[in-house]
Enzyme design. Structure first.
Site, mmCIF file in Angstrom:
data_model
loop_
_atom_site.group_PDB
_atom_site.id
_atom_site.type_symbol
_atom_site.label_atom_id
_atom_site.label_comp_id
_atom_site.label_asym_id
_atom_site.label_seq_id
_atom_site.Cartn_x
_atom_site.Cartn_y
_atom_site.Cartn_z
ATOM 1 N N HIS A 1 -6.899 -8.692 -30.432
ATOM 2 C CA HIS A 1 -8.516 -9.213 -30.901
ATOM 3 C C HIS A 1 -8.763 -8.142 -31.974
ATOM 4 O O HIS A 1 -9.549 -8.319 -32.862
ATOM 5 C CB HIS A 1 -9.216 -9.232 -29.597
ATOM 6 C CG HIS A 1 -10.606 -9.388 -29.935
ATOM 7 N ND1 HIS A 1 -11.622 -10.330 -29.773
ATOM 8 C CD2 HIS A 1 -11.794 -8.277 -30.282
ATOM 9 C CE1 HIS A 1 -12.779 -10.073 -30.026
ATOM 10 N NE2 HIS A 1 -13.003 -8.736 -30.298
ATOM 11 N N GLU A 2 -8.669 -6.757 -31.608
ATOM 12 C CA GLU A 2 -9.182 -5.707 -32.339
ATOM 13 C C GLU A 2 -8.220 -5.526 -33.644
ATOM 14 O O GLU A 2 -9.066 -5.455 -34.690
ATOM 15 C CB GLU A 2 -9.055 -4.374 -31.744
ATOM 16 C CG GLU A 2 -9.806 -4.295 -30.354
ATOM 17 C CD GLU A 2 -11.236 -4.561 -30.494
ATOM 18 O OE1 GLU A 2 -11.849 -4.536 -31.672
ATOM 19 O OE2 GLU A 2 -11.964 -5.028 -29.568
ATOM 20 N N HIS B 1 -9.968 -8.002 -36.021
ATOM 21 C CA HIS B 1 -11.022 -7.637 -36.806
ATOM 22 C C HIS B 1 -10.908 -6.713 -37.961
ATOM 23 O O HIS B 1 -11.577 -7.043 -39.012
ATOM 24 C CB HIS B 1 -12.064 -6.785 -35.749
ATOM 25 C CG HIS B 1 -12.971 -7.335 -34.720
ATOM 26 N ND1 HIS B 1 -13.729 -8.429 -35.185
ATOM 27 C CD2 HIS B 1 -13.087 -7.238 -33.601
ATOM 28 C CE1 HIS B 1 -14.587 -8.667 -33.978
ATOM 29 N NE2 HIS B 1 -13.968 -8.052 -33.150
#
Length: 334
Positions: free
Chosen positions: A170-171, A174
């Site tokens: 997820h990070e 980003h």
């Protein structure tokens, strides 16, 4: 359901970053013009035939001083931004209490990050850790030299490998989507406005309590006039700063979290593991000690409790994070 639209998200974030870069100097110049106009208006009073004080704005004088100040404002904002641009990593690290995580300290995290980076063909970011028994994580940075993934010690201890892989994926999404670049740019600009607000408030305080006394009626009038002008300037600066804060919140779409969830689920290949991780994190989110809502925009789950009462309502209204339960529901249908 497949993760699509990454390049659209990248283009959108790049466009918004440029827009913020162009918009912020305009806002600063607007504040300078208002400041000069207020000083000129209240400083050019005269008594009419009825003995009443009449104020008038000398627009030509205001514009002259405004044009003269433009280069200094642009240079000042530019220098401030350049310093913050290159110091953004230390700024976030100091705000969150993060420190570099060495490979020998936790090879498990490095192996997960390396495998995911090879899968999506991206450069490996730096890895930081916050000594917090609760759970949270975030990505930060503006370019490949500053991109960083930060996790809490509680997250490392309480998540299994699949869940941790989902969070890190997820990070990394980003970073791939340039979300972090947009967020850091907005944090820098809001920080500049906050500093100006602090200076104005301090000036107001000094004028109110250490303004020098009233040796004569003229002095009292002048002191009173100065306080009124400063109060008006402070009110205008706060209003503009608040407007800019709302503007950055509107620019930072809540959809970025959904996009990062989808991208992370596709990257790790296990959307249910990411959903499980979000459920654990939402039940015990860490980093609440940061107490800075601009930095909290980076977190995978926003810690609640920064605002109380009516401010809590406005905080939720302009929140940059969607409801965590909704995110989990979507992931479980992925």
């Amino acid at each position: 359901m497949k993760y699509v639209g990454m390049y659209t998200q990248v283009r959108r974030n790049n466009m918004l970053s440029v827009l913020l870069l162009l918009l912020f100097p305009c806002i600063m110049l607007g504040m300078i013009w208002v400041f000069l106009a207020l000083v000129n208006y209240f400083g050019n009073g005269y008594y009419n035939e009825y003995g009443e004080v009449v104020h008038q704005l000398d627009a030509e004088t205001v514009n002259y001083y405004f044009v003269s100040s433009v280069p200094y404002v642009l240079v000042g904002v530019g220098v401030w931004f350049v310093i913050a641009y290159f110091a953004n990593s230390s700024m976030v690290r100091n705000a969150t209490g993060a420190r570099p995580l060495e490979r020998r300290e936790n090879p498990r995290v490095y192996n997960i990050v390396e495998n995911l980076c090879m899968t999506c063909n991206m450069d490996m970011p730096k890895i930081n850790v916050v000594d917090d028994p609760q759970l949270n994580a975030f990505a930060s940075g503006i370019d490949k030299n500053s991109y960083t993934v930060t996790v809490t010690t509680g997250l490392l201890r309480l998540l299994n490998d699949d869940e941790l892989e989902g969070v890190i994926a997820h990070e990394l999404t980003h970073i791939r989507n340039r979300d972090t670049r947009l967020l850091i740019t907005s944090i820098i600009f809001v920080g500049i406005v906050s500093t100006i607000m602090s200076l104005v408030v301090r000036m107001m305080y000094n004028m109110m309590w250490f303004g020098g006394g009233g040796r004569s009626r003229d002095n009292e009038k002048n002191n009173g006039l100065g306080i009124v002008v400063v109060l008006l300037i402070g009110a205008v600066c706060c209003a503009i700063a608040y407007f800019f804060t709302l503007l950055t919140r509107f620019a930072i779409s809540r959809k970025r979290e959904y996009m990062a969830d989808a991208g992370g689920a596709e990257l790790c290949g296990n959307p249910r593991a990411l959903a499980s991780a979000l459920r654990k994190i939402s039940g015990n989110p860490g980093l609440s000690h940061v107490n800075r809502d601009d930095i909290a925009q980076l977190f995978i789950v926003h810690p609640q409790g920064f605002s109380q009462g009516m401010m809590s309502f406005f905080s939720s209204l302009f929140s940059t994070h969607p409801d965590t339960e909704k995110r989990i529901e979507i992931l479980e249908q992925f």
